[in-house]
Design a protein around this motif. Structure first.
Motif, PDB file in Angstrom:
ATOM      1  N   ILE A 128     -26.108  30.981 -18.411  1.00  0.00           N
ATOM      2  CA  ILE A 128     -26.394  31.240 -19.822  1.00  0.00           C
ATOM      3  C   ILE A 128     -27.859  30.938 -20.122  1.00  0.00           C
ATOM      4  O   ILE A 128     -28.558  31.739 -20.748  1.00  0.00           O
ATOM      5  N   PHE A 129     -28.354  29.777 -19.666  1.00  0.00           N
ATOM      6  CA  PHE A 129     -29.747  29.419 -19.913  1.00  0.00           C
ATOM      7  C   PHE A 129     -30.703  30.349 -19.171  1.00  0.00           C
ATOM      8  O   PHE A 129     -31.813  30.592 -19.626  1.00  0.00           O
ATOM      9  N   GLY A 130     -30.255  30.887 -18.041  1.00  0.00           N
ATOM     10  CA  GLY A 130     -31.114  31.780 -17.277  1.00  0.00           C
ATOM     11  C   GLY A 130     -31.168  33.183 -17.838  1.00  0.00           C
ATOM     12  O   GLY A 130     -32.240  33.773 -17.979  1.00  0.00           O
ATOM     13  N   ALA A 131     -30.004  33.740 -18.189  1.00  0.00           N
ATOM     14  CA  ALA A 131     -29.934  35.138 -18.632  1.00  0.00           C
ATOM     15  C   ALA A 131     -29.906  35.292 -20.139  1.00  0.00           C
ATOM     16  O   ALA A 131     -30.232  36.352 -20.671  1.00  0.00           O
ATOM     17  N   GLY A 132     -29.475  34.247 -20.842  1.00  0.00           N
ATOM     18  CA  GLY A 132     -29.413  34.324 -22.300  1.00  0.00           C
ATOM     19  C   GLY A 132     -28.305  35.209 -22.827  1.00  0.00           C
ATOM     20  O   GLY A 132     -28.348  35.641 -23.976  1.00  0.00           O
ATOM     21  N   GLN A 133     -27.295  35.490 -21.984  1.00  0.00           N
ATOM     22  CA  GLN A 133     -26.195  36.362 -22.378  1.00  0.00           C
ATOM     23  C   GLN A 133     -24.891  35.575 -22.471  1.00  0.00           C
ATOM     24  O   GLN A 133     -24.662  34.642 -21.690  1.00  0.00           O
ATOM     25  N   PRO A 134     -24.013  35.932 -23.422  1.00  0.00           N
ATOM     26  CA  PRO A 134     -22.699  35.271 -23.507  1.00  0.00           C
ATOM     27  C   PRO A 134     -21.906  35.491 -22.230  1.00  0.00           C
ATOM     28  O   PRO A 134     -22.139  36.441 -21.477  1.00  0.00           O
ATOM     29  N   LEU A 135     -20.937  34.621 -22.009  1.00  0.00           N
ATOM     30  CA  LEU A 135     -20.136  34.681 -20.791  1.00  0.00           C
ATOM     31  C   LEU A 135     -18.700  34.304 -21.123  1.00  0.00           C
ATOM     32  O   LEU A 135     -18.453  33.386 -21.920  1.00  0.00           O
ATOM     33  N   GLU A 136     -17.748  35.027 -20.532  1.00  0.00           N
ATOM     34  CA  GLU A 136     -16.331  34.701 -20.690  1.00  0.00           C
ATOM     35  C   GLU A 136     -15.711  34.545 -19.312  1.00  0.00           C
ATOM     36  O   GLU A 136     -15.930  35.374 -18.428  1.00  0.00           O
ATOM     37  N   THR A 137     -14.943  33.480 -19.134  1.00  0.00           N
ATOM     38  CA  THR A 137     -14.298  33.216 -17.850  1.00  0.00           C
ATOM     39  C   THR A 137     -13.025  32.414 -18.090  1.00  0.00           C
ATOM     40  O   THR A 137     -12.669  32.128 -19.240  1.00  0.00           O
ATOM     41  N   GLU A 138     -12.329  32.081 -17.023  1.00  0.00           N
ATOM     42  CA  GLU A 138     -11.117  31.268 -17.121  1.00  0.00           C
ATOM     43  C   GLU A 138     -11.213  30.088 -16.173  1.00  0.00           C
ATOM     44  O   GLU A 138     -11.808  30.187 -15.099  1.00  0.00           O
ATOM     45  N   PHE A 139     -10.615  28.966 -16.590  1.00  0.00           N
ATOM     46  CA  PHE A 139     -10.533  27.770 -15.766  1.00  0.00           C
ATOM     47  C   PHE A 139      -9.091  27.310 -15.714  1.00  0.00           C
ATOM     48  O   PHE A 139      -8.348  27.437 -16.695  1.00  0.00           O
ATOM     49  N   ILE A 140      -8.702  26.781 -14.564  1.00  0.00           N
ATOM     50  CA  ILE A 140      -7.373  26.185 -14.417  1.00  0.00           C
ATOM     51  C   ILE A 140      -7.556  24.685 -14.249  1.00  0.00           C
ATOM     52  O   ILE A 140      -8.200  24.230 -13.303  1.00  0.00           O
ATOM     53  N   LEU A 141      -7.000  23.910 -15.181  1.00  0.00           N
ATOM     54  CA  LEU A 141      -7.094  22.457 -15.154  1.00  0.00           C
ATOM     55  C   LEU A 141      -5.697  21.875 -15.089  1.00  0.00           C
ATOM     56  O   LEU A 141      -4.720  22.504 -15.510  1.00  0.00           O
ATOM     57  N   LYS A 142      -5.584  20.666 -14.582  1.00  0.00           N
ATOM     58  CA  LYS A 142      -4.292  19.987 -14.502  1.00  0.00           C
ATOM     59  C   LYS A 142      -4.162  18.988 -15.640  1.00  0.00           C
ATOM     60  O   LYS A 142      -5.119  18.285 -15.973  1.00  0.00           O
ATOM     61  N   ASP A 143      -2.954  18.951 -16.242  1.00  0.00           N
ATOM     62  CA  ASP A 143      -2.713  17.989 -17.311  1.00  0.00           C
ATOM     63  C   ASP A 143      -2.269  16.658 -16.723  1.00  0.00           C
ATOM     64  O   ASP A 143      -2.291  16.456 -15.496  1.00  0.00           O
ATOM     65  N   ASP A 144      -1.846  15.734 -17.588  1.00  0.00           N
ATOM     66  CA  ASP A 144      -1.459  14.398 -17.123  1.00  0.00           C
ATOM     67  C   ASP A 144      -0.258  14.436 -16.187  1.00  0.00           C
ATOM     68  O   ASP A 144      -0.101  13.562 -15.335  1.00  0.00           O
ATOM     69  N   GLY A 145       0.606  15.456 -16.365  1.00  0.00           N
ATOM     70  CA  GLY A 145       1.773  15.586 -15.494  1.00  0.00           C
ATOM     71  C   GLY A 145       1.498  16.403 -14.254  1.00  0.00           C
ATOM     72  O   GLY A 145       2.413  16.803 -13.550  1.00  0.00           O
ATOM     73  N   ASP A 146       0.230  16.693 -13.982  1.00  0.00           N
ATOM     74  CA  ASP A 146      -0.224  17.440 -12.808  1.00  0.00           C
ATOM     75  C   ASP A 146       0.175  18.913 -12.867  1.00  0.00           C
ATOM     76  O   ASP A 146       0.142  19.608 -11.855  1.00  0.00           O
ATOM     77  N   ALA A 147       0.573  19.387 -14.059  1.00  0.00           N
ATOM     78  CA  ALA A 147       0.883  20.806 -14.219  1.00  0.00           C
ATOM     79  C   ALA A 147      -0.404  21.572 -14.529  1.00  0.00           C
ATOM     80  O   ALA A 147      -1.292  21.058 -15.207  1.00  0.00           O
ATOM     81  N   GLU A 148      -0.487  22.777 -14.015  1.00  0.00           N
ATOM     82  CA  GLU A 148      -1.699  23.572 -14.215  1.00  0.00           C
ATOM     83  C   GLU A 148      -1.716  24.203 -15.603  1.00  0.00           C
ATOM     84  O   GLU A 148      -0.709  24.733 -16.070  1.00  0.00           O
ATOM     85  N   GLN A 149      -2.862  24.129 -16.246  1.00  0.00           N
ATOM     86  CA  GLN A 149      -3.078  24.722 -17.561  1.00  0.00           C
ATOM     87  C   GLN A 149      -4.240  25.711 -17.451  1.00  0.00           C
ATOM     88  O   GLN A 149      -5.289  25.389 -16.885  1.00  0.00           O
ATOM     89  N   THR A 150      -4.062  26.905 -17.989  1.00  0.00           N
ATOM     90  CA  THR A 150      -5.090  27.936 -17.934  1.00  0.00           C
ATOM     91  C   THR A 150      -5.844  27.979 -19.255  1.00  0.00           C
ATOM     92  O   THR A 150      -5.239  28.026 -20.327  1.00  0.00           O
ATOM     93  N   PHE A 151      -7.174  27.962 -19.175  1.00  0.00           N
ATOM     94  CA  PHE A 151      -8.019  27.988 -20.368  1.00  0.00           C
ATOM     95  C   PHE A 151      -8.935  29.206 -20.330  1.00  0.00           C
ATOM     96  O   PHE A 151      -9.597  29.460 -19.323  1.00  0.00           O
TER      97      PHE A 151
END
Length: 247
Positions: free
Chosen positions: A125-148
């Motif tokens: 973003i700082f290099g190109a100055g363009q918006p970006l959309e992506t997805e991340f998968i994180l684990k919650d407290d119960g170790d279940a995967e959450q998609t953001f």
């Protein structure tokens, strides 16, 4: 009082009501050596009203950010968190706003893989100055995967340089699970199923339709392979199709 003390008096933004219109006047009064008193009045009403409008706008945005269910964060070029709304506290492992003190995601103890990928996005973003959309998968407290779903936007400074990056993250885990369940049903059902997009003439008459998706049962029943028909019009795939089918 000026005449007695000989001191300059400055009264910023004195306020009075003129009918229904508020006036804000900056007032400077001082005494000349010959004893005369000079008063200078400057009407700052427009500036004051603009400041009040901006203050109300900022309060509204602050209320929105605080109550937003999505994670909202602001980052500088070094990847330090400049702002985080309450929805982001769990991700940052903090309980109070005071915990947001310009540290990086790594310093907050976030998942290492997430931090590396996120830092790369911030750099882009700082290099190109363009918006970006992506997805991340994180684990919650119960170790279940959450998609953001993560959307990053550059924010300009006074000289139009990129001063910071605004990040909005939304938990789309339920949406992804629903899509997966639908896809499983779509692929396993015994009936042939096809999605079509209609194509109309300028007069509004149906002239063709395009294949958007088909399931395996459709392929088996018709002998048409999915790769051959997707995004193609029916008259390309089946030129002999009669008009009444299109209608």
């Amino acid at each position: 009082k000026v005449h007695l003390t000989g001191e300059m008096q400055h009264h910023p933004l004195a306020h009075y009501q003129d009918g229904r219109v508020e006036q804000w006047v900056e007032n400077t009064v001082y005494r000349l050596p010959n004893g005369f008193i000079v008063a200078i009045f400057e009407d700052n009403s427009e500036q004051r009203r603009a400041e009040n409008k901006l203050r109300r706008s900022e309060a509204n945005y602050r209320t929105l950010a605080v109550n937003l269910p999505d994670i909202l964060m602001r980052f500088d070029a070094a990847g330090r968190v400049l702002y985080a709304n309450p929805a982001a506290y769990h991700l940052l492992k903090i309980d109070e706003p005071e915990g947001v003190n310009a540290r990086t995601l790594q310093e907050y103890g976030c998942d290492e893989g997430f931090v590396c990928e996120f830092d790369r996005c911030i750099g882009r973003i700082f290099g190109a100055g363009q918006p970006l959309e992506t997805e991340f998968i994180l684990k919650d407290d119960g170790d279940a995967e959450q998609t953001f779903d993560c959307r990053l936007f550059p924010e300009s400074g006074p000289d139009n340089e990129i001063a910071s990056v605004l990040c909005v993250m939304r938990n789309i885990s339920e949406q992804r699970r629903s899509e997966e369940n639908y896809r499983m049903l779509f692929n396993q059902m015994q009936e042939g199923f096809a999605f079509h997009e209609m194509i109309y003439s300028e007069a509004g008459d149906p002239v063709d339709y395009r294949f958007i998706d088909v399931n395996p049962a459709f392929e088996k029943l018709t002998g048409l392979q999915r790769e051959r028909v997707i995004n193609h019009q029916v008259l390309e795939v089946l030129p002999e199709t009669e008009q009444f089918w299109i209608e």
